[in-house]
Design a protein around this motif. Structure first.
Motif: not given
Length: 699
Positions: A314-316, A319-324, A351-359, A464-470
């Protein structure tokens, strides 16, 4: 993308492919509360029950529904003959209940009549033309497909755009090029390469085509790449195919945007690299480029549940989609409610999964789908309801999430993050690595399997980390530490940018097989790791698969099994670097395994093998601290993720990924648990229930 997209458009046009596109208009309105939704298809329902389903959704707190993306054959029964009955009835039912709608363009599953009338729309792959039956079986560049797709998109958008329930559109669905490689696409690729390499001799040199007489002496001799044994050529074609996806989504987005209301947004549900679930970088799409024509990125995230639920996937994915789009919040268009039988969630996990996406910064959590189909290949990929369409335990738990989001949605939407760590990924490196996958101990190991353990180590440590690309435009200087796993293929300029970041004071951790080849997957004519050598203060000439190789003296203090080298080992010799760990083997010399080097004002570490997960965690933790980042005391299974709310307050999600209660000392500012309403003070002992969630807003 625009420059590359123009080049691609010209290449496609030169090959006789018809491209059609509209013009951008308006300023879309993005969500001002958390969207909590489902995908819904009245076309599939066993009985006529759309009004009943809408009422049940309303009772559960569902406030958005995605429709239409899967049902072209119902919407357009024959060429040019449209029937909007299902769409109209769904829109009426959802509007009555105050539920918003995202309409999908229905182009990823073509109707039978289109395949019959225009068999050329079926994609030609290296193994031949696709048969009708599976979805995503079309050639996205085919002119007849484009004309049919344009017609249905225009008719659908013009039909629904003025309905007040419609807030946005999803273009296509989990789009890829589907390995299209027929004569039309081969011709377009040749045109593309002629633009990129006007001098044919430079192409032969860059790709090493003299090998096995693959040399091209005349453009007319350019062969189909389907039989190529040259990774440079194959990966150039794979990059071209990724460009086709970007061009296609840009075309659809332009087409929709030119007809939609100015306030309606456009998204796409990207999917990730798959390893029985959403796992890594998608090799068939450059998500950073493909996200540019959208208003907001979307993603589909699926993952194991029950005892295998860790939240890392969920986190990966988040984080990838937020970084796009440089930190912009995103939409989870699809995730599982029940999914496969082995994914049926334990009580509390939904419940845990839903709020993990928001996190992670999601502004929407959408389940695929509302109710389970009674026919077809996904009969046992269950939705929120089972085939009986009756309330169940999952529905009851969804109601609790829906009630919380009705109350807290405006407070939780648009969570902003400012991370100090990034993980750097690359489609080019992935293609190069996977062209020459690591074979070790009877297994074939991929780029994603080399990359994800480094991300997962950060996740378990609550860094926490962002996901960068070229393709990222975020300045590298925004980060104190950048982890660069297996950057197998990269341009000199790309490596120079990372090295310059380190020289100016940043910290970089490179891992094995980095810097080995250039952007054309051509191994560098240099001592390895090529342009990284000076910055890392190392060199090597040889490598092997490690067998019975350990780390001398157990420098990371792990168990005996975790102290072994696996997959790959490079015989690293330091030049200016300090050795952090050496290999131990009765026959191999004690070459360096892990090094770090002062470079300018910063530091560059190099990991010359694939460590165990336990050692990776030790290495990453050390470099997090060396980069001046405070390492949280709380670790997995307690996960803490957060950011700044749109009201300017710090919000932290406390997530227990365990079947046991977990106690922690709350180490942040005084606040309130938004879910329970209870005050929480700094230094207070705090317990999370099994699979429990708390959301603390600082005062």
């Amino acid at each position: 993308m625009r420059k590359a997209g123009g080049l691609l458009r010209r290449a496609l046009a030169a090959a006789g492919l018809v491209l059609m596109h509209g013009n951008a208009v308006g300023t879309p309105k993005l969500p001002d509360t958390v969207l909590y939704g489902v995908s819904y298809y009245s076309e599939y329902a066993p009985v006529d029950r759309v009004e009943q389903d809408a009422r049940m959704m309303k009772e559960a707190g569902i406030n958005v529904v995605r429709i239409a993306e899967s049902t072209w054959g119902t919407l357009e029964r024959s060429e040019g003959v449209f029937d909007f009955t299902h769409v109209d009835r769904m829109l009426a039912a959802f509007q009555k209940e105050g539920i918003k709608v995202i309409v999908g363009t229905p182009t990823y599953a073509i109707p039978t009549w289109l395949a019959r009338e225009h068999p050329n729309v079926l994609v030609v792959r290296p193994n031949g033309r696709a048969q009708y039956g599976h979805r995503q079986n079309m050639d996205i560049t085919d002119p007849d497909f484009r004309r049919a797709a344009e017609r249905v998109i225009i008719k659908l958008i013009e039909h629904v755009k003025d309905n007040p329930a419609v807030i946005g559109y999803q273009v296509d669905n989990e789009t890829k090029a589907y390995f299209t490689s027929g004569p039309n696409v081969q011709a377009a690729f040749v045109a593309h390469m002629r633009k990129k390499f006007p001098d044919l001799e430079k192409l032969n040199m860059a790709f090493g085509l003299d090998y096995w007489s693959n040399r091209i002496n005349d453009w007319a001799d350019f062969p189909s790449v389907n039989g190529s044994i040259n990774a440079s050529m194959s990966n150039a074609f794979a990059d071209f195919q990724r460009g086709l996806v970007t061009e296609y989504l840009t075309w659809q987005a332009d087409l929709v945007r030119s007809r939609a209301r100015p306030d309606q947004f456009i998204t796409q549900n990207f999917d990730l690299g798959w390893k029985d679930y959403s796992y890594g970088v998608q090799p068939e799409v450059n998500h950073w480029e493909a996200a540019k024509p959208l208003d907001i990125a979307g993603v589909d995230i699926y993952h194991p549940s029950q005892d295998k639920l860790t939240g890392a996937d969920i986190a990966f994915g988040g984080d990838l989609t937020r970084s796009l789009r440089n930190g912009q919040n995103y939409l989870v268009m699809e995730t599982e409610a029940q999914g496969f039988p082995e994914w049926t969630p334990y009580p509390g996990q939904l419940r845990l999964q839903a709020f993990s996406h928001l996190a992670s910064g999601a502004n929407m959590v959408g389940y695929w789908h509302w109710a389970t189909t009674a026919n077809g290949i996904e009969t046992y990929w269950r939705g929120l309801l089972s085939q009986d369409y009756l309330p169940n335990e999952v529905y009851a738990e969804v109601k609790t999430v829906g009630a919380d989001l009705q109350r807290l949605g405006p407070k939780l939407v648009n969570l902003r993050k400012k991370n100090q760590v990034a993980v750097y990924v690359s489609n080019t490196a992935q293609a190069g690595f996977d062209a020459f996958k690591v074979h070790s101990e009877g297994k074939t190991l991929s780029y994603n399997e080399a990359m994800r353990p480094y991300y997962d180590a950060l996740y378990r440590m609550n860094v926490e980390a962002d996901i960068l690309s070229p393709s990222s435009t975020v300045p590298l200087s925004n980060y104190k530490l950048i982890v660069v796993p297996s950057l197998y293929a990269a341009s000199d300029a790309e490596i120079a940018k990372l090295n310059a970041y380190a020289k100016a004071g940043g910290h970089v951790v490179y891992t094995f097989r980095s810097g080995f080849a250039d952007e054309h997957t051509k191994v560098r004519y240099a001592v390895q790791p090529g342009a990284i050598s000076e910055a890392a203060g190392i060199s090597y000439h040889q490598f092997t698969n490690p067998v019975n190789v350990t780390l001398d003296g157990n420098p990371f203090g792990v168990g005996k099994e975790d102290n072994k080298a696996r997959w790959w080992m490079e015989f690293v010799t330091p030049t200016t670097a300090k050795v952090e760990a050496r290999y131990k083997h009765p026959s191999w010399p004690a070459y360096a395994a892990v090094t770090r080097n002062t470079y300018g004002s910063g530091e560059v570490a190099y990991v010359g093998f694939m460590p165990s997960d336990a050692v990776i965690e030790k290495i990453v933790a050390e470099h997090v601290k060396r980069a001046g980042i405070e390492l949280p005391k709380v670790r997995f299974p307690l996960i803490i993720r957060g950011g700044t709310s749109q009201e300017g307050r710090q919000v932290r999600y406390l997530l227990n990924y365990s079947a046991k209660p977990q106690r922690m000392t709350y180490g942040y500012g005084n606040g309130t648990d938004l879910l329970s309403g209870q005050a929480v003070k700094r230094g207070q002992s705090f317990e999370l229930k099994p699979w429990g969630v708390s959301i603390i807003e600082e005062n």
